[in-house]
Design an enzyme around this catalytic site. Structure first.
Site, PDB file in Angstrom:
ATOM      1  CB  THR A  42     -73.215  69.045 -25.435  1.00  0.00           C
ATOM      2  OG1 THR A  42     -73.727  68.866 -26.752  1.00  0.00           O
ATOM      3  CG2 THR A  42     -74.195  69.897 -24.635  1.00  0.00           C
ATOM      4  CB  CYS A  43     -70.191  68.272 -21.181  1.00  0.00           C
ATOM      5  SG  CYS A  43     -69.789  68.571 -19.447  1.00  0.00           S
ATOM      6  CB  CYS A  48     -72.421  70.581 -17.667  1.00  0.00           C
ATOM      7  SG  CYS A  48     -71.552  69.359 -18.652  1.00  0.00           S
ATOM      8  CE  LYS A  51     -75.864  73.772 -16.819  1.00  0.00           C
ATOM      9  NZ  LYS A  51     -76.739  72.619 -17.117  1.00  0.00           N
ATOM     10  CE1 TYR A 100     -63.254  66.108 -23.187  1.00  0.00           C
ATOM     11  CE2 TYR A 100     -62.200  67.852 -21.910  1.00  0.00           C
ATOM     12  CZ  TYR A 100     -63.140  66.838 -22.017  1.00  0.00           C
ATOM     13  OH  TYR A 100     -63.964  66.566 -20.956  1.00  0.00           O
ATOM     14  CE1 TYR A 179     -79.353  69.839 -17.521  1.00  0.00           C
ATOM     15  CE2 TYR A 179     -81.163  68.365 -18.034  1.00  0.00           C
ATOM     16  CZ  TYR A 179     -79.904  68.860 -18.315  1.00  0.00           C
ATOM     17  OH  TYR A 179     -79.207  68.378 -19.395  1.00  0.00           O
ATOM     18  CD  GLU A 183     -78.718  73.514 -14.427  1.00  0.00           C
ATOM     19  OE1 GLU A 183     -78.282  72.613 -13.691  1.00  0.00           O
ATOM     20  OE2 GLU A 183     -78.503  73.549 -15.659  1.00  0.00           O
ATOM     21  N   GLY A 264     -86.010  70.581 -23.771  1.00  0.00           N
ATOM     22  CA  GLY A 264     -85.512  69.226 -23.960  1.00  0.00           C
ATOM     23  C   GLY A 264     -84.479  69.134 -25.070  1.00  0.00           C
ATOM     24  CG  ASP A 305     -76.609  63.222 -24.212  1.00  0.00           C
ATOM     25  OD1 ASP A 305     -76.378  62.433 -23.276  1.00  0.00           O
ATOM     26  OD2 ASP A 305     -76.552  64.462 -24.086  1.00  0.00           O
ATOM     27  CG  HIS A 438     -71.687  71.022  15.169  1.00  0.00           C
ATOM     28  ND1 HIS A 438     -72.935  71.424  14.733  1.00  0.00           N
ATOM     29  CD2 HIS A 438     -71.298  71.911  16.125  1.00  0.00           C
ATOM     30  CE1 HIS A 438     -73.287  72.505  15.406  1.00  0.00           C
ATOM     31  NE2 HIS A 438     -72.315  72.819  16.265  1.00  0.00           N
ATOM     32  CD  GLU A 443     -74.260  69.620  12.252  1.00  0.00           C
ATOM     33  OE1 GLU A 443     -74.095  68.901  13.249  1.00  0.00           O
ATOM     34  OE2 GLU A 443     -74.025  70.843  12.229  1.00  0.00           O
TER      35      GLU A 443
END
Length: 449
Positions: A42-43, A48, A51, A100, A179, A183, A264, A305, A438, A443
């Site tokens: 999935t990732c 992710c 995305k 992969y 999320y 997103e 979900g 998962d 700075h 900071e």
């Protein structure tokens, strides 16, 4: 003659399965991995990574508008090609899929591009009909998007399909408020789609700190994203115009061009045959496992998962590593699920680690909260009124940092280093004793009073 065909058979080629297979093979095990779609999971393939690339692409919309204040002559209307971005992102997915696969090959893992189901404690069957035996089986099949069971639900899409759209929708309805929903709301909004987000409750990002999620809601509405709360899906129908008419509770129906379900994710255990090995799923469809990733069947393990412990790619990777080191590396390892950093790549992004203010008060009673509410220097010159918010929750007696939560530009990049300090148990005094870097947004972490 060997008793089994393999020492380890991994079902699922996502982040957790790939890590477990690779490391187990490096420890000397004979390993095979079956993946019915593409190696990467999935990732890498539909989550992710692509995305985040869309998030980068969407952020250029704001950067180009802001560039004028920094002396750049940028046209008021810049041309944007969804097709070019989409194809470039899918090209990167192809590259990662190959990488992969090559990694597994180089470690001697046999990759089988086929669906595998469990037929016994030490046996799996491929869709092609081949039966394979293994001393141990590791389930790492991940999860899939949940789709509400309302009339016309087949007319909507999920995050699996969103990366393959032929064109951008003019009007998009996103169901959910987690999320993934927030997103994609930010992505589509920056690409000039009219975005409406609906949710069954009146809360977005449940589980995140109230202050930062409220700030995101405020900024999102200011950017033009509409929210409909306490809205349950009642049905979707396709009109002659091609538009979709969505009915929902407590609100008037609306017409949109795309419905995206982000409600979900559920463990991908259907028709996996786990009952053949005596494994009973929990009420969410997940595989119950112990601290060593072992299921009720002693020869079958699960990571990622599909166990529904923590649905995060880095956790799946750590679980896969721990499994391999424990079983084949002679190094018993367990994953520590405490103080896990998380981010939402919304516009602007959110990042947090540790307890929220509400959780801290429940557990510790008395806490001290420090805030920094400011405009990033870049936003000031650009004339953008968007404000960042950093929040630190501390034990009122010891000063130990219990949680750190932020919303603003680049906060996920800032949080990773700060999360190490929180994980290490440092105190507010330790942060105060650190000289500020700075000028930077980071900071503010050592200047909160």
């Amino acid at each position: 003659m060997a008793k089994y065909d393999y020492d380890l058979f991994v079902i699922g080629g996502g982040s957790g399965g790939v890590r477990a297979a690779r490391v187990s093979a490096a420890h000397g095990a004979k390993v095979a991995l079956a993946e019915e779609y593409r190696v990467g999971g999935t990732c890498v393939i539909r989550g992710c990574v692509p995305k985040k690339l869309l998030v980068y692409g969407a952020h250029f919309a704001e950067d180009l508008r802001d560039a004028k204040a920094f002396g750049w002559d940028v046209p008021d209307e810049c041309a944007f090609s969804w097709e070019r971005l989409r194809d470039n992102v899918l090209g990167e997915v192809d590259r990662l899929n190959t990488a992969y696969t090559n990694t597994l090959d180089s470690h001697g893992v046999e990759v089988i591009l086929d669906r595998a189901t469990v037929t016994g404690p030490n046996e799996v069957k491929l869709a092609s009909g081949r039966t394979i035996t293994a001393e141990r089986i590791l389930i790492a099949v991940g999860a899939r998007p949940h789709v509400p069971s309302c009339p016309g639900h087949e007319l909507g899409i999920t995050s699996n399909e969103v990366f393959h759209l032929d064109k951008l929708p003019e009007r998009v309805l996103i169901a959910g408020a987690g999320y993934i929903a927030n997103e994609f709301a930010g992505i589509f909004n920056e690409f000039k789609s009219k975005v409406t987000l609906i949710n069954r409750s009146d809360v977005i990002l449940r589980g995140y700190d109230e202050s930062v999620r409220d700030r995101l809601l405020q900024i999102s509405m200011m950017k033009g994203i509409d929210f409909r709360f306490n809205a349950d899906f009642q049905g979707i129908e396709k009109l002659k115009s091609g538009a979709l008419r969505v009915s929902m509770s407590n609100h008037e129906p609306m017409e949109v061009d795309l419905v995206l379900f982000a409600t979900g994710r559920v463990p991908n255990t259907e028709k996996l045959g786990l009952d053949k090995a005596g494994i009973e799923l929990d009420d969410k469809g997940a595989i119950p496992v112990d601290d060593d990733n072992q299921s009720a069947c002693k020869s079958i393990y699960a990571v990622g998962d599909v166990t529904n412990r923590v649905q995060l790619t880095p956790i799946a990777i750590r679980e896969g590593q721990a499994f391999a080191d424990t079983i084949y590396g002679g190094k018993p390892t367990r994953v520590d699920y405490g103080c896990i950093p998380a981010a939402v790549f919304s516009h602007p992004p959110i990042a947090g680690v540790g307890l929220t203010e509400g959780q801290a008060k429940e557990q510790f009673g008395s806490v001290k909260v420090y805030l920094s509410d400011f405009r990033a220097m870049k936003n000031v010159l650009a004339g953008r009124n968007e404000r960042a918010l950093y929040k630190m929750i501390c034990d009122s007696e010891t000063g130990k940092i219990l949680g750190l939560h932020m919303i603003g530009p680049d906060v996920p990049e800032i949080l990773q280093a700060a999360a190490i300090a929180v994980k290490a148990g440092l105190t507010k005094a330790d942060f105060d004793a650190t000289v500020a870097l700075h000028p930077s947004m980071a900071e503010e972490l050592v200047l909160m009073r």
